[in-house]
Design an enzyme around this catalytic site. Structure first.
Site, PDB file in Angstrom:
ATOM      1  N   GLU A 146       0.817  -1.224   0.000  1.00  0.00           N
ATOM      2  CA  GLU A 146       0.000   0.000   0.000  1.00  0.00           C
ATOM      3  C   GLU A 146       0.849   1.273   0.000  1.00  0.00           C
ATOM      4  O   GLU A 146       1.261   1.759   1.050  1.00  0.00           O
ATOM      5  CB  GLU A 146      -0.941   0.025   1.223  1.00  0.00           C
ATOM      6  N   LYS A 199      -2.559  -2.034  -3.076  1.00  0.00           N
ATOM      7  CA  LYS A 199      -3.589  -1.161  -2.518  1.00  0.00           C
ATOM      8  C   LYS A 199      -3.173   0.289  -2.760  1.00  0.00           C
ATOM      9  O   LYS A 199      -2.461   0.883  -1.941  1.00  0.00           O
ATOM     10  CB  LYS A 199      -3.756  -1.455  -1.020  1.00  0.00           C
TER      11      LYS A 199
HETATM   12  P1  13P Z   1      -9.379   4.376   4.052  1.00  0.00           P
HETATM   13  O1  13P Z   1     -10.246   3.620   3.081  1.00  0.00           O
HETATM   14  O2  13P Z   1     -10.135   5.026   5.159  1.00  0.00           O
HETATM   15  O3  13P Z   1      -8.394   5.281   3.356  1.00  0.00           O
HETATM   16  O4  13P Z   1      -8.503   3.290   4.824  1.00  0.00           O
HETATM   17  C1  13P Z   1      -7.946   2.257   4.121  1.00  0.00           C
HETATM   18  C2  13P Z   1      -6.695   1.839   4.779  1.00  0.00           C
HETATM   19  O5  13P Z   1      -6.568   0.717   5.204  1.00  0.00           O
HETATM   20  C3  13P Z   1      -5.609   2.808   4.882  1.00  0.00           C
HETATM   21  O6  13P Z   1      -4.428   2.157   5.225  1.00  0.00           O
END
Ligand code: 13P
Length: 341
Positions: free
Chosen positions: A178, A220
């Site tokens: 991510e 992600k």
């Molecule tokens: P949000 O969808 O609130 O951005 O959170 C997703 C997430 O896991 C951020 O690390």
């Protein structure tokens, strides 16, 4: 490393019709969410709230492929003594775990951070596997500002993500990779596109150098979107087109799927953008959601800490999960929101 298992889990996480519930708020983040609804952030209240989500049978069985947990939650049990992990498994969903220890200031790079948590990670992953986790998450944060991001910041975060991903795969845990480019600034959508492309190019380079097998990963990313404070907001179509364009330039076809974060978009925007991308189609990966706020804002508000509101909160969660499930198929329509309201 069991590549067959990693690929099977990664593919299940991004299966069409379903997506991931990000319920891995750290203790300080969940306190902020609870403050907003007037609930004290105690271990019991956090347990009650998350139990409510994981017992939302309609949402969990039909629309949620996996749940990202926080260290506290993966060790907690429901009121009746059933481990919360078991509730998730019983619903046919896959438990996952956030393993980074947060974004810390990066020396000599004002306003920028590097995500930490590599020390001791091999041992922690072993323990989490024993507790039932089959995938993990590590969030790198890239902010856009006048003179940032710097290459120093992008490089440090990409390298850490790749080190994390390799350790996960060694432990037979699927890494969610991510790299989040924040939407907090006043930059326009094209600036977000340039920065997101740069970040993703570096991330995939580092994954390669660290021998990560892409078939056993899930990406992600943020969507390509104008900053919240930008006067010129992009249309749903433009967000969808530019996000697909950037991802096609950067993400190898060997990656089974992309599960977006919501990043501060409204519930309906997050759904509409995902839906628009899946309607356009023509990309080699599955595209789904891994939302925190965009799945939980409505149930949190409906619950507000009161036991008598549990079923209303579960209905609110199931509704958002269903809307996003439809968006993974390109079958969501704005009218479906109105009818429910
Ligand atoms: P949000 O969808 O609130 O951005 O959170 C997703 C997430 O896991 C951020 O690390």
């Amino acid at each position: 490393m069991n590549l067959e298992q990693l690929n099977r889990i990664a593919t299940a996480m991004v299966q069409p019709g379903k997506g991931i519930l990000a319920a891995d708020e750290s203790s300080s983040t969940i306190k902020k969410r609870f403050d907003a609804i007037g609930v004290e952030s105690t271990p019991e209240n956090r347990r009650d709230y998350r139990e409510l989500l994981f017992r939302s049978t309609d949402a969990m069985r039909n629309y949620i492929s996996g749940v990202i947990l926080y260290d506290e939650t993966i060790r907690q049990s429901a009121k009746d003594g059933t481990p919360l992990v078991k509730l998730i498994e019983q619903a046919g969903s896959i438990p996952g775990i956030k393993v980074d220890t947060g974004a810390k200031p990066l020396p000599f790079c004002p306003g920028e951070t590097v995500t930490e948590g590599l020390d001791g990670l091999r041992e922690r992953l072993k323990e989490y596997y024993g507790l039932g986790a089959r995938f993990a998450k590590w969030r790198a944060v890239i902010d856009i500002g006048r003179d940032i991001p710097s290459y120093t910041c992008i490089k440090a975060n990409a390298h850490a993500l790749a080190r994390y991903a390799a350790l996960c795969q060694e432990a037979d845990i699927v890494p969610i990779v991510e790299p989040e480019v924040l939407m907090d600034g006043d930059h326009d959508i094209d600036r977000c596109a340039v920065v997101t492309e740069w970040v993703l190019k570096e991330v995939y380079q580092e994954l390669y150098y660290n021998r990560v097998v892409l078939e056993g990963t899930v990406l992600k990313p943020n969507m390509v979107i104008a900053g919240k404070k930008c006067a010129k907001q992009a249309s749903v179509e433009e967000v969808a087109e530019k996000t697909i364009m950037v991802l096609k330039r950067c993400v190898p076809a060997a990656v089974p799927g992309i599960a977006f974060l919501s990043g501060g978009q409204s519930d309906e925007e997050a759904t509409a953008h995902l839906n628009a991308m899946n309607r356009i189609g023509g990309f080699p990966w599955k595209m789904t959601f891994s939302y925190g706020r965009a799945l939980q804002a409505a149930p949190q508000k409906a619950w507000s800490g009161k036991p008598e509101n549990v079923s209303a909160a579960q209905a609110a969660f199931s509704h958002r999960a269903k809307m996003n499930g439809l968006a993974t198929l390109g079958q969501w329509k704005p009218e479906l929101e109105k009818r429910a309201a």
